[in-house]
Design a protein around this motif. Sequence first.
Motif, PDB file in Angstrom:
ATOM      1  N   VAL A  81       0.840  -1.197   0.000  1.00 51.33           N
ATOM      2  CA  VAL A  81       0.000   0.000   0.000  1.00 51.33           C
ATOM      3  C   VAL A  81       0.874   1.246   0.000  1.00 51.33           C
ATOM      4  O   VAL A  81       2.062   1.191   0.293  1.00 51.33           O
ATOM      5  CB  VAL A  81      -0.938   0.034   1.226  1.00 51.33           C
ATOM      6  N   VAL A  97       2.226  -6.358   5.577  1.00 46.52           N
ATOM      7  CA  VAL A  97       1.862  -5.184   4.788  1.00 46.52           C
ATOM      8  C   VAL A  97       3.138  -4.386   4.548  1.00 46.52           C
ATOM      9  O   VAL A  97       3.858  -4.060   5.488  1.00 46.52           O
ATOM     10  CB  VAL A  97       0.819  -4.303   5.510  1.00 46.52           C
ATOM     11  N   HIS A 129      -6.186  -3.559  11.941  1.00 45.13           N
ATOM     12  CA  HIS A 129      -7.205  -3.748  10.896  1.00 45.13           C
ATOM     13  C   HIS A 129      -6.998  -5.080  10.176  1.00 45.13           C
ATOM     14  O   HIS A 129      -7.960  -5.791   9.890  1.00 45.13           O
ATOM     15  CB  HIS A 129      -7.179  -2.604   9.886  1.00 45.13           C
ATOM     16  N   VAL A 130      -5.754  -5.407   9.896  1.00 41.51           N
ATOM     17  CA  VAL A 130      -5.462  -6.668   9.203  1.00 41.51           C
ATOM     18  C   VAL A 130      -5.867  -7.853  10.072  1.00 41.51           C
ATOM     19  O   VAL A 130      -6.486  -8.807   9.582  1.00 41.51           O
ATOM     20  CB  VAL A 130      -3.968  -6.749   8.798  1.00 41.51           C
ATOM     21  N   ASP A 176      -2.144   0.669  13.723  1.00 41.40           N
ATOM     22  CA  ASP A 176      -3.502   0.704  13.176  1.00 41.40           C
ATOM     23  C   ASP A 176      -3.668  -0.298  12.035  1.00 41.40           C
ATOM     24  O   ASP A 176      -4.665  -1.019  11.966  1.00 41.40           O
ATOM     25  CB  ASP A 176      -3.863   2.105  12.681  1.00 41.40           C
ATOM     26  N   ILE A 177      -2.695  -0.326  11.136  1.00 42.54           N
ATOM     27  CA  ILE A 177      -2.759  -1.250  10.001  1.00 42.54           C
ATOM     28  C   ILE A 177      -2.786  -2.690  10.504  1.00 42.54           C
ATOM     29  O   ILE A 177      -3.623  -3.489  10.074  1.00 42.54           O
ATOM     30  CB  ILE A 177      -1.575  -1.027   9.039  1.00 42.54           C
ATOM     31  N   MET A 212       0.673   4.440  12.656  1.00 42.73           N
ATOM     32  CA  MET A 212       0.060   3.900  11.444  1.00 42.73           C
ATOM     33  C   MET A 212       0.261   2.383  11.377  1.00 42.73           C
ATOM     34  O   MET A 212      -0.666   1.637  11.039  1.00 42.73           O
ATOM     35  CB  MET A 212       0.656   4.574  10.210  1.00 42.73           C
ATOM     36  N   ALA A 213       1.461   1.919  11.722  1.00 43.68           N
ATOM     37  CA  ALA A 213       1.755   0.483  11.689  1.00 43.68           C
ATOM     38  C   ALA A 213       0.849  -0.270  12.658  1.00 43.68           C
ATOM     39  O   ALA A 213       0.324  -1.342  12.327  1.00 43.68           O
ATOM     40  CB  ALA A 213       3.222   0.234  12.021  1.00 43.68           C
ATOM     41  N   VAL A 243       4.256  -5.257   9.636  1.00 42.68           N
ATOM     42  CA  VAL A 243       4.077  -4.036   8.851  1.00 42.68           C
ATOM     43  C   VAL A 243       5.442  -3.366   8.717  1.00 42.68           C
ATOM     44  O   VAL A 243       6.105  -3.113   9.720  1.00 42.68           O
ATOM     45  CB  VAL A 243       3.080  -3.049   9.510  1.00 42.68           C
ATOM     46  N   VAL A 246       4.346  -0.860   3.347  1.00 37.44           N
ATOM     47  CA  VAL A 246       3.853   0.498   3.135  1.00 37.44           C
ATOM     48  C   VAL A 246       4.939   1.259   2.376  1.00 37.44           C
ATOM     49  O   VAL A 246       6.032   1.487   2.899  1.00 37.44           O
ATOM     50  CB  VAL A 246       3.532   1.212   4.465  1.00 37.44           C
ATOM     51  N   PRO A 295       0.388   5.229   1.646  1.00 41.35           N
ATOM     52  CA  PRO A 295      -0.546   6.052   2.432  1.00 41.35           C
ATOM     53  C   PRO A 295      -0.930   7.325   1.686  1.00 41.35           C
ATOM     54  O   PRO A 295      -0.287   7.710   0.713  1.00 41.35           O
ATOM     55  CB  PRO A 295       0.257   6.387   3.693  1.00 41.35           C
TER      56      PRO A 295
END
Length: 96
Positions: free
Chosen positions: A7, A44, A27-28, A23-24, A20-21, A92, A46, A9
């Motif tokens: 992804v 993930v 969610h994953v 949060d990602i 951010m890591a 991540v 980024v 951002p």
Amino acid sequence: SKTVMVVTPAAHAPQSEESMAQDIAGHVREINTSLEKHARIGAVIVSREEWQIANGFLTTTLKLKRDKVEERFGMRAERLAREAAEQGRVIVVFVD
């Protein structure tokens, strides 16, 4: 082996990379509960580099050039997939 998502951002993401890591990853983990085991996301990547026409990631109609993503991130994705499977956690990473 696990699925690896790549992804980029939003240009002005308001969070720190650490936040951010987290949060990602959260969610994953949530998404993975609804996926069959073979489809679960293990890592993930980024990309700090924005995907644009100029750098070859997008076509002139703004479609993603999958071959460019594979060329740039494929080897790292393979390593992360193995690592995620071995460690049993979502990884991540941020890359330039």
